[in-house]
Write a protein that holds these residues in place. Structure first.
Motif, PDB file in Angstrom:
ATOM      1  N   VAL A   1       7.984 -11.377  -0.189  1.00  0.00           N
ATOM      2  CA  VAL A   1       7.171 -10.483  -1.014  1.00  0.00           C
ATOM      3  C   VAL A   1       6.168 -11.290  -1.853  1.00  0.00           C
ATOM      4  O   VAL A   1       4.973 -11.003  -1.869  1.00  0.00           O
ATOM      5  N   ALA A   2       6.651 -12.348  -2.526  1.00  0.00           N
ATOM      6  CA  ALA A   2       5.757 -13.120  -3.405  1.00  0.00           C
ATOM      7  C   ALA A   2       4.729 -13.904  -2.590  1.00  0.00           C
ATOM      8  O   ALA A   2       3.536 -13.903  -2.917  1.00  0.00           O
ATOM      9  N   GLY A   3       5.177 -14.546  -1.508  1.00  0.00           N
ATOM     10  CA  GLY A   3       4.253 -15.329  -0.681  1.00  0.00           C
ATOM     11  C   GLY A   3       3.135 -14.458  -0.133  1.00  0.00           C
ATOM     12  O   GLY A   3       1.982 -14.882  -0.041  1.00  0.00           O
ATOM     13  N   THR A   4       3.455 -13.222   0.204  1.00  0.00           N
ATOM     14  CA  THR A   4       2.458 -12.311   0.760  1.00  0.00           C
ATOM     15  C   THR A   4       1.447 -11.894  -0.308  1.00  0.00           C
ATOM     16  O   THR A   4       0.244 -11.810  -0.039  1.00  0.00           O
ATOM     17  N   LEU A   5       1.922 -11.685  -1.533  1.00  0.00           N
ATOM     18  CA  LEU A   5       0.982 -11.317  -2.608  1.00  0.00           C
ATOM     19  C   LEU A   5       0.080 -12.491  -2.979  1.00  0.00           C
ATOM     20  O   LEU A   5      -1.104 -12.311  -3.260  1.00  0.00           O
ATOM     21  N   VAL A   6       0.629 -13.697  -2.954  1.00  0.00           N
ATOM     22  CA  VAL A   6      -0.166 -14.876  -3.320  1.00  0.00           C
ATOM     23  C   VAL A   6      -1.243 -15.148  -2.267  1.00  0.00           C
ATOM     24  O   VAL A   6      -2.357 -15.544  -2.592  1.00  0.00           O
ATOM     25  N   SER A   7      -0.907 -14.900  -0.994  1.00  0.00           N
ATOM     26  CA  SER A   7      -1.825 -15.344   0.060  1.00  0.00           C
ATOM     27  C   SER A   7      -2.650 -14.225   0.700  1.00  0.00           C
ATOM     28  O   SER A   7      -3.561 -14.518   1.474  1.00  0.00           O
ATOM     29  N   GLY A   8      -2.366 -12.965   0.388  1.00  0.00           N
ATOM     30  CA  GLY A   8      -3.061 -11.861   1.058  1.00  0.00           C
ATOM     31  C   GLY A   8      -4.488 -11.669   0.567  1.00  0.00           C
ATOM     32  O   GLY A   8      -4.867 -12.140  -0.504  1.00  0.00           O
ATOM     33  N   ASP A   9      -5.289 -10.942   1.344  1.00  0.00           N
ATOM     34  CA  ASP A   9      -6.664 -10.624   0.930  1.00  0.00           C
ATOM     35  C   ASP A   9      -6.820  -9.104   0.809  1.00  0.00           C
ATOM     36  O   ASP A   9      -5.837  -8.370   0.732  1.00  0.00           O
ATOM     37  N   GLY A  10      -8.050  -8.638   0.807  1.00  0.00           N
ATOM     38  CA  GLY A  10      -8.315  -7.212   0.624  1.00  0.00           C
ATOM     39  C   GLY A  10      -7.791  -6.348   1.761  1.00  0.00           C
ATOM     40  O   GLY A  10      -7.701  -5.132   1.621  1.00  0.00           O
ATOM     41  N   ARG A  11      -7.441  -6.978   2.877  1.00  0.00           N
ATOM     42  CA  ARG A  11      -6.905  -6.207   4.003  1.00  0.00           C
ATOM     43  C   ARG A  11      -5.387  -6.059   3.904  1.00  0.00           C
ATOM     44  O   ARG A  11      -4.764  -5.487   4.807  1.00  0.00           O
ATOM     45  N   SER A  12      -4.805  -6.564   2.845  1.00  0.00           N
ATOM     46  CA  SER A  12      -3.347  -6.468   2.705  1.00  0.00           C
ATOM     47  C   SER A  12      -2.944  -5.034   2.344  1.00  0.00           C
ATOM     48  O   SER A  12      -3.210  -4.545   1.242  1.00  0.00           O
ATOM     49  N   THR A  13      -2.276  -4.385   3.277  1.00  0.00           N
ATOM     50  CA  THR A  13      -1.803  -3.017   3.039  1.00  0.00           C
ATOM     51  C   THR A  13      -0.667  -3.023   2.009  1.00  0.00           C
ATOM     52  O   THR A  13      -0.537  -2.098   1.209  1.00  0.00           O
ATOM     53  N   PHE A  14       0.136  -4.073   2.048  1.00  0.00           N
ATOM     54  CA  PHE A  14       1.263  -4.206   1.108  1.00  0.00           C
ATOM     55  C   PHE A  14       0.728  -4.294  -0.326  1.00  0.00           C
ATOM     56  O   PHE A  14       1.155  -3.550  -1.216  1.00  0.00           O
ATOM     57  N   ALA A  15      -0.245  -5.202  -0.543  1.00  0.00           N
ATOM     58  CA  ALA A  15      -0.809  -5.340  -1.888  1.00  0.00           C
ATOM     59  C   ALA A  15      -1.514  -4.053  -2.322  1.00  0.00           C
ATOM     60  O   ALA A  15      -1.478  -3.684  -3.504  1.00  0.00           O
ATOM     61  N   SER A  16      -2.130  -3.340  -1.384  1.00  0.00           N
ATOM     62  CA  SER A  16      -2.833  -2.095  -1.744  1.00  0.00           C
ATOM     63  C   SER A  16      -1.868  -1.067  -2.323  1.00  0.00           C
ATOM     64  O   SER A  16      -2.144  -0.439  -3.361  1.00  0.00           O
ATOM     65  N   VAL A  17      -0.718  -0.887  -1.660  1.00  0.00           N
ATOM     66  CA  VAL A  17       0.253   0.118  -2.147  1.00  0.00           C
ATOM     67  C   VAL A  17       0.860  -0.346  -3.481  1.00  0.00           C
ATOM     68  O   VAL A  17       0.994   0.440  -4.427  1.00  0.00           O
ATOM     69  N   LEU A  18       1.186  -1.631  -3.572  1.00  0.00           N
ATOM     70  CA  LEU A  18       1.751  -2.134  -4.836  1.00  0.00           C
ATOM     71  C   LEU A  18       0.749  -2.004  -5.986  1.00  0.00           C
ATOM     72  O   LEU A  18       1.119  -1.700  -7.126  1.00  0.00           O
ATOM     73  N   PHE A  19      -0.523  -2.215  -5.686  1.00  0.00           N
ATOM     74  CA  PHE A  19      -1.579  -2.099  -6.710  1.00  0.00           C
ATOM     75  C   PHE A  19      -1.692  -0.631  -7.160  1.00  0.00           C
ATOM     76  O   PHE A  19      -1.795  -0.344  -8.362  1.00  0.00           O
ATOM     77  N   ALA A  20      -1.634   0.299  -6.215  1.00  0.00           N
ATOM     78  CA  ALA A  20      -1.692   1.724  -6.591  1.00  0.00           C
ATOM     79  C   ALA A  20      -0.514   2.078  -7.493  1.00  0.00           C
ATOM     80  O   ALA A  20      -0.652   2.839  -8.459  1.00  0.00           O
ATOM     81  N   LEU A  21       0.645   1.486  -7.204  1.00  0.00           N
ATOM     82  CA  LEU A  21       1.846   1.778  -8.001  1.00  0.00           C
ATOM     83  C   LEU A  21       1.872   1.009  -9.321  1.00  0.00           C
ATOM     84  O   LEU A  21       2.821   1.112 -10.091  1.00  0.00           O
ATOM     85  N   ASP A  22       0.816   0.215  -9.570  1.00  0.00           N
ATOM     86  CA  ASP A  22       0.732  -0.578 -10.805  1.00  0.00           C
ATOM     87  C   ASP A  22       1.960  -1.483 -10.939  1.00  0.00           C
ATOM     88  O   ASP A  22       2.565  -1.566 -12.022  1.00  0.00           O
ATOM     89  N   ALA A  23       2.301  -2.154  -9.834  1.00  0.00           N
ATOM     90  CA  ALA A  23       3.482  -3.032  -9.817  1.00  0.00           C
ATOM     91  C   ALA A  23       3.338  -4.147 -10.843  1.00  0.00           C
ATOM     92  O   ALA A  23       2.232  -4.571 -11.177  1.00  0.00           O
TER      93      ALA A  23
END
Ligand SMILES: Cc1cc2nc3c(=O)[nH]c(=O)nc-3n(C[C@H](O)[C@H](O)[C@H](O)COP(=O)(O)OP(=O)(O)OC[C@H]3O[C@@H](n4cnc5c(N)ncnc54)[C@H](O)[C@@H]3O)c2cc1C
Length: 247
Positions: free
Chosen positions: A99-121
């Protein structure tokens, strides 16, 4: 290039190792194991016990080294996040990537980061043995500060919807929309599929105007995959679909 490998057994030991600037955390290692010219020492987090998923009141506390597949299979994982995780990476990568490695390395195409950002994680980060910090994902993404992320927390009292358009159903999206809504009426819309980070298109006290917000957010979103005009139209449609499906 990884020039040395450390496997600390405690968080304190890991934080001490990470005080050296040439050492970086290793989560699943799917990205770090790729050849690069920069010499780094890897501090493997796998023995630290940061791999649990716990429901705590209205929140889901996700350890930093939980794999994407472990989260996807959790009974508490919201359906929209499950869909986004399936698009983030194929099964073999999901079984290893954290989970953390994906958030650190993902870009604007990250679907995971998009949903977490909407949820104000929220992210818990240890900056040193003495100093920790809680930041929202919106604060974290633009700067991605150094530090050891120990956990990520998402609210379970928000409804969340996710939709996307891509070249093929299993491809990374050209446009994706994630919409979270709380009982208070608070509505957050995040768009992904473009640029360095997903974009927060709206964080309002009600859902009115999500389609206009989606259009505005993508007015310069042209790249090799699509024009801004196309993305604006698609984003507005996806935002409305997300709103409908969360009713
Ligand atoms: C075949 C293949 C295909 C891939 N395809 C894609 C793709 O299409 N799109 C894409 O975005 N990525 C892709 N990747 C990259 C990779 O899968 C993801 O970036 C992955 O989710 C990284 O997670 P990880 O846990 O393996 O990170 P790692 O490789 O372990 O680390 C990645 C970065 O995160 C940091 N990090 C890890 N854990 C922490 C922590 N707890 N605190 C602070 N920093 C931390 C590391 O120091 C490093 O900088 C691909 C990789 C492979 C091998």
């Amino acid at each position: 290039m990884i020039t040395a490998y450390h496997r600390p057994q405690t968080l304190d030991e890991a934080l001490t190792l990470l005080t050296q600037p040439n050492r970086i955390p290793l989560g699943g290692g799917t990205l770090l194991s790729k050849p690069t010219t920069d010499p780094v020492e890897a501090v493997d987090l796998q023995a630290l016990g940061l791999d649990s998923i716990k429901k705590s009141g209205n929140n889901l506390e996700i350890g930093a080294t939980v794999t994407l597949q472990q989260l996807l299979e959790s009974e508490h994982c919201p359906a929209a996040l499950t869909s986004a995780l399936k698009l983030e990476a194929p099964l073999n990568i999901r079984n290893t990537a954290t989970v953390a490695g994906t958030l650190v390395s993902g870009d604007g195409r990250s679907t995971f980061a998009s949903v977490l950002f909407a949820l104000d994680a929220k992210l818990d980060t240890q900056l040193s043995a003495e100093e920790s910090q809680v930041s929202t994902i919106g604060e974290f993404l633009p700067i991605r500060p150094r530090g050891l992320i120990t956990s990520v927390s998402i609210p379970l009292n928000a409804k969340v919807a996710f939709d996307y358009v891509s070249r093929t159903p299993a491809d990374k999206p050209i446009v994706c929309a994630a919409l979270a809504q709380w009982n208070s009426g608070r509505t957050r819309l995040v768009l992904g599929g473009y640029g360095k980070n997903p974009l927060l298109a709206m964080d309002g006290t009600e859902a009115e105007g999500v389609d206009a917000a989606a259009r505005n957010a993508f007015h310069e979103a042209t790249d090799e995959y699509a024009s801004a005009e196309y993305r604006m139209d698609v984003a507005a449609t996806l935002a409305k679909r997300c709103l409908e499906s969360s009713k």
